[in-house]
Design a protein around this motif. Structure first.
Motif: not given
Length: 75
Positions: A35, A52, A66-71
């Motif tokens: 990614k 990113t 702040r909200p984050m998306i972890l991948k």
């Protein structure tokens, strides 16, 4: 998961080196499985995308509060 990609990539590399036409070049297969690499390629091409971060290279959380998306990067 990553280890399962190794045998097919090895075969594709040998076939590509031998001049066998492949639907996707090996470099594209490698880039699309990571990614962070995909993000860098799209960013260089000017494709809009979310902010990113490579968390392994940061000393502090990039967006406190702040909200984050972890991948995971691979897969």
């Amino acid at each position: 998961e990553v280890a399962s990609l190794a045998p097919p990539l090895q075969v594709a590399t040998v076939l590509e080196a031998a001049g066998v036409p492949l639907l996707n070049p090996v470099a594209a297969l490698v880039a699309s499985s990571d990614k962070l690499v995909t993000h860098a390629i799209w960013a260089a091409a000017g494709v809009p995308q979310p902010q990113t971060f490579d968390l392994a290279r940061l000393d502090a959380w990039p967006l406190p509060g702040r909200p984050m998306i972890l991948k995971p990067s691979l897969g």
